[in-house]
Design an enzyme around this catalytic site. Structure first.
Site, PDB file in Angstrom:
ATOM      1  N   ASP A  33      26.528  26.789  23.906  1.00  0.00           N
ATOM      2  CA  ASP A  33      25.860  26.791  25.072  1.00  0.00           C
ATOM      3  C   ASP A  33      25.288  28.380  25.430  1.00  0.00           C
ATOM      4  OD1 ASP A  33      24.813  25.707  27.488  1.00  0.00           O
ATOM      5  OD2 ASP A  33      26.500  26.805  28.510  1.00  0.00           O
TER       6      ASP A  33
ATOM      7  N   ASP B  87      23.768  29.650  29.023  1.00  0.00           N
ATOM      8  CA  ASP B  87      24.145  30.154  30.418  1.00  0.00           C
ATOM      9  C   ASP B  87      25.466  29.823  30.891  1.00  0.00           C
ATOM     10  OD1 ASP B  87      21.144  30.808  30.878  1.00  0.00           O
ATOM     11  OD2 ASP B  87      21.123  28.824  30.941  1.00  0.00           O
TER      12      ASP B  87
END
Length: 222
Positions: free
Chosen positions: A8, A10
Site C-alpha cells: 500500500d 499512503d
C-alpha cells in the site's frame, strides 16, 4: 521459491497520504477554492480512516480538478508536489524495505486506491516497477474527471490485483509467498488473502486485528 510483494502507498510506504496532500497542494496554490475544497477534502479523509468512504462519491470530487487543466499544466504542478510534499514523506526505512523487496521478490508492486496520476511518479521515485492504482479516464491524453474501470479500493484491490496478475500470465496461487504491507482497515480484504500480511503503522482497527491474528506489525517512520 517464488515471491510476490505488494505495498500500500499512503501512510504505509509514505509517512502521509498523497491523495490528501495533493488536495492541500491545490488549495495552497489557489488552484481550487479553499473553503469548499478544504472542508470536503478533510471530510473524505476522515471517512476513509473510519472505513466509511463512498469511493465513487470521493472520486467524483477528487478527479474533477484534473479535468479543468491541461495535462502539461498538471504535470508541472505534480513535479512541484513531488519536491515539496512527497519526497519528505519517503523515509529511509521505507526506501530500505523497498530495496530489500526488489532484491528478494520475483514481482513487486504498489497497490493503492489513489489515482495513477498522483501515484505513478511516486512509484517511480521508489523504483517500484509496477503500479496498481485507481485509473482516471482519459480522452486524447487529457483527463475527463471520471474514473475508468474498477477503483483499486477495498475488495476492488483484489479484482485489480487478479487482473494485473492475469495480464502477466500469473495467479496469486502461483507464488509460494505473497506479502502485503498496509496501514489501513480498508485493506483487510487483501491482507486476509495473502500468505504474509504485515501491518505498517496501522490504524487502531487494523492494529487490533493484526494483534488478534498474530500478524507482524512494523513501523517505517524512522
Amino acid at each position: 521459491m517464488s515471491k510476490l510483494v505488494l505495498f500500500d502507498l499512503d501512510n504505509t510506504l509514505l509517512a502521509g497520504d498523497s491523495d490528501y496532500e495533493w488536495g492541500q497542494f491545490l488549495i495552497a496554490r489557489g488552484i481550487v477554492d479553499r473553503d469548499l475544497y478544504e472542508t470536503k477534502n478533510e471530510q473524505f479523509y476522515q471517512q476513509y480512516k473510519a472505513g466509511t468512504l463512498d469511493i465513487h462519491e470521493f472520486l467524483d470530487f477528487q478527479l474533477r480538478p484534473l479535468a479543468l487543466h491541461s495535462r502539461a499544466q498538471l504535470n508541472a504542478w505534480h513535479a512541484d508536489f513531488m519536491h515539496d510534499k512527497i519526497k519528505p514523506m519517503m523515509t529511509t526505512a521505507a526506501r530500505n524495505l523497498v530495496t530489500q523487496a526488489l532484491a528478494d521478490a520475483d514481482m513487486v508492486a504498489i497497490i493503492t486506491a489513489t489515482n495513477s496520476f498522483v501515484t505513478a511518479p511516486i512509484a517511480q521515485a521508489f523504483g517500484i516497477p509496477h503500479l496498481i492504482a485507481t485509473e482516471p479516464e482519459q480522452i486524447n491524453g487529457e483527463f475527463t474527471g471520471k474514473v475508468a474501470g474498477i477503483p483499486s479500493f477495498r475488495e476492488g484491490k483484489i479484482t485489480r490485483l487478479n487482473d494485473w496478475l492475469a495480464a502477466h500470465n500469473k495467479q496469486l496461487k502461483d507464488f509460494n509467498e505473497s506479502w502485503f504491507y498496509s496501514d489501513s482497515l480498508n485493506d483487510l480484504p487483501l491482507l486476509e488473502l495473502v500468505s504474509h500480511p504485515v501491518a505498517v503503522d496501522a490504524d487502531p482497527t487494523l492494529a487490533a486485528y493484526a494483534n488478534k491474528l498474530g500478524w507482524p506489525s512494523i513501523s517505517l517512520r524512522n
